[in-house]
Design an enzyme around this catalytic site. Structure first.
Site, PDB file in Angstrom:
ATOM      1  N   GLU A 289      69.528 -40.019  15.449  1.00  0.00           N
ATOM      2  CA  GLU A 289      70.384 -40.800  16.327  1.00  0.00           C
ATOM      3  C   GLU A 289      69.553 -41.617  17.322  1.00  0.00           C
ATOM      4  O   GLU A 289      68.341 -41.402  17.453  1.00  0.00           O
ATOM      5  CB  GLU A 289      71.326 -39.857  17.084  1.00  0.00           C
TER       6      GLU A 289
ATOM      7  N   ASP B  86      74.991 -47.606  14.516  1.00  0.00           N
ATOM      8  CA  ASP B  86      74.077 -47.690  15.653  1.00  0.00           C
ATOM      9  C   ASP B  86      72.612 -47.708  15.221  1.00  0.00           C
ATOM     10  O   ASP B  86      71.711 -47.510  16.034  1.00  0.00           O
ATOM     11  CB  ASP B  86      74.320 -46.534  16.625  1.00  0.00           C
TER      12      ASP B  86
ATOM     13  N   HIS C  73      71.029 -45.664  13.110  1.00  0.00           N
ATOM     14  CA  HIS C  73      70.332 -44.408  12.824  1.00  0.00           C
ATOM     15  C   HIS C  73      70.074 -44.261  11.326  1.00  0.00           C
ATOM     16  O   HIS C  73      70.874 -44.679  10.498  1.00  0.00           O
ATOM     17  CB  HIS C  73      71.097 -43.197  13.381  1.00  0.00           C
TER      18      HIS C  73
ATOM     19  N   ASP D 168      69.685 -34.932   4.703  1.00  0.00           N
ATOM     20  CA  ASP D 168      70.287 -34.151   5.779  1.00  0.00           C
ATOM     21  C   ASP D 168      71.416 -33.270   5.264  1.00  0.00           C
ATOM     22  O   ASP D 168      71.819 -33.351   4.106  1.00  0.00           O
ATOM     23  CB  ASP D 168      70.805 -35.077   6.895  1.00  0.00           C
TER      24      ASP D 168
END
Length: 266
Positions: A148, A141, A143, A72
């Protein structure tokens, strides 16, 4: 899925680096048949990169015929910004090994047409067949890359809006100022990741414990995109003791017994 339950974060770095070196050397890459390696940024893989550099300097591996694709990149950060993922990769890995610059593939978050850039990236990956081994980390979380919670598990490389939790977590790299953290990023998709021949995810620290539990003991769930590893034919999670706190005792015991031969020398 394999789970490699180790004690310290440094051991996670050592085991994962040796695993990458083993895979590259077993593949015996050439200029016409390179080994294709997917790479992440962030704090978790730093120990892995340090160990890879050590192994390279000890003549245990060469990256000359290795092609890399990063997961990314932020949108809007200058290429030379100290917190761009391009800067991170060159400072922490590429500048220290013999990889050829033309074999380094990074998403460009400063193009005029982000959709075109994402398609270019997908096409470039496909031009090599597929990624042989994709290493990644995971967010608090759950991801993976910047996929996400509620991201499609069939998603491809695209633009993503970063959650406030992710931006708060990443603000530690921006002098603690969330206002400096970009709101958008380009990221490979979960589907892009699942196309890889092998996936290795590194998980360290107490703050990642719920994510590890979701990945190993939970159901496949788009709210925890790391759980998609459960449907991949060759995935491995390498984790430290701190991140194992939410796992059942019998789960950790089971994997320690399974992987006893693979972890005894770490």
């Amino acid at each position: 899925m394999r789970l490699i339950p180790l004690n310290q974060a440094e051991q996670v770095g050592a085991w994962s680096a040796q695993h990458i070196v083993n895979r590259i050397n077993e593949f015996n890459p050439t200029a016409d048949r390179p080994f294709v390696l997917g790479l992440p940024t962030g704090g978790t893989p730093l120990n892995t990169y340090k160990k890879l550099i050590e192994l390279y300097k000890a003549d245990k591996v060469s990256f000359k015929n290795v092609v890399t694709f990063n997961m990314d990149e932020y949108i809007g950060l200058d290429t030379n910004h100290p917190e761009s993922y391009r800067t991170f990769m060159f400072e922490n890995f590429f500048n220290h090994v013999d990889i050829q610059e033309e074999n380094i593939n990074l998403l460009n978050g400063n193009t005029d047409n982000h959709e075109e850039e994402c398609q270019r990236y997908e096409d470039k990956i496909k031009s090599y067949g597929r990624i042989n081994l994709f290493m990644g980390g995971v967010g608090n979380d759950g991801h993976i890359a910047f996929n996400e919670p509620a991201s499609s598990l069939a998603s491809r490389t695209r633009i993503k809006t970063l959650t406030e939790d992710t931006r708060i977590a990443n603000s530690r790299f921006f002098d603690g100022d969330i206002a400096q953290v970009p709101k958008y990023a380009l990221t490979i998709g979960v589907g892009t990741l699942l196309d890889s021949a092998e996936i290795m995810i590194l998980i360290t620290g107490h703050n990642k414990a719920l994510a590890l539990q979701a990945a190993v003991e939970g159901s496949v769930n788009h709210m925890w995109t790391v759980s998609a590893l459960q449907i991949h034919p060759k995935s491995v999670i390498v984790c430290d003791e701190a991140s194992q706190q939410e796992l059942k005792v019998k789960t950790v015991k089971y994997f320690k017994e399974l992987e006893a031969e693979n972890i005894k020398h770490v």
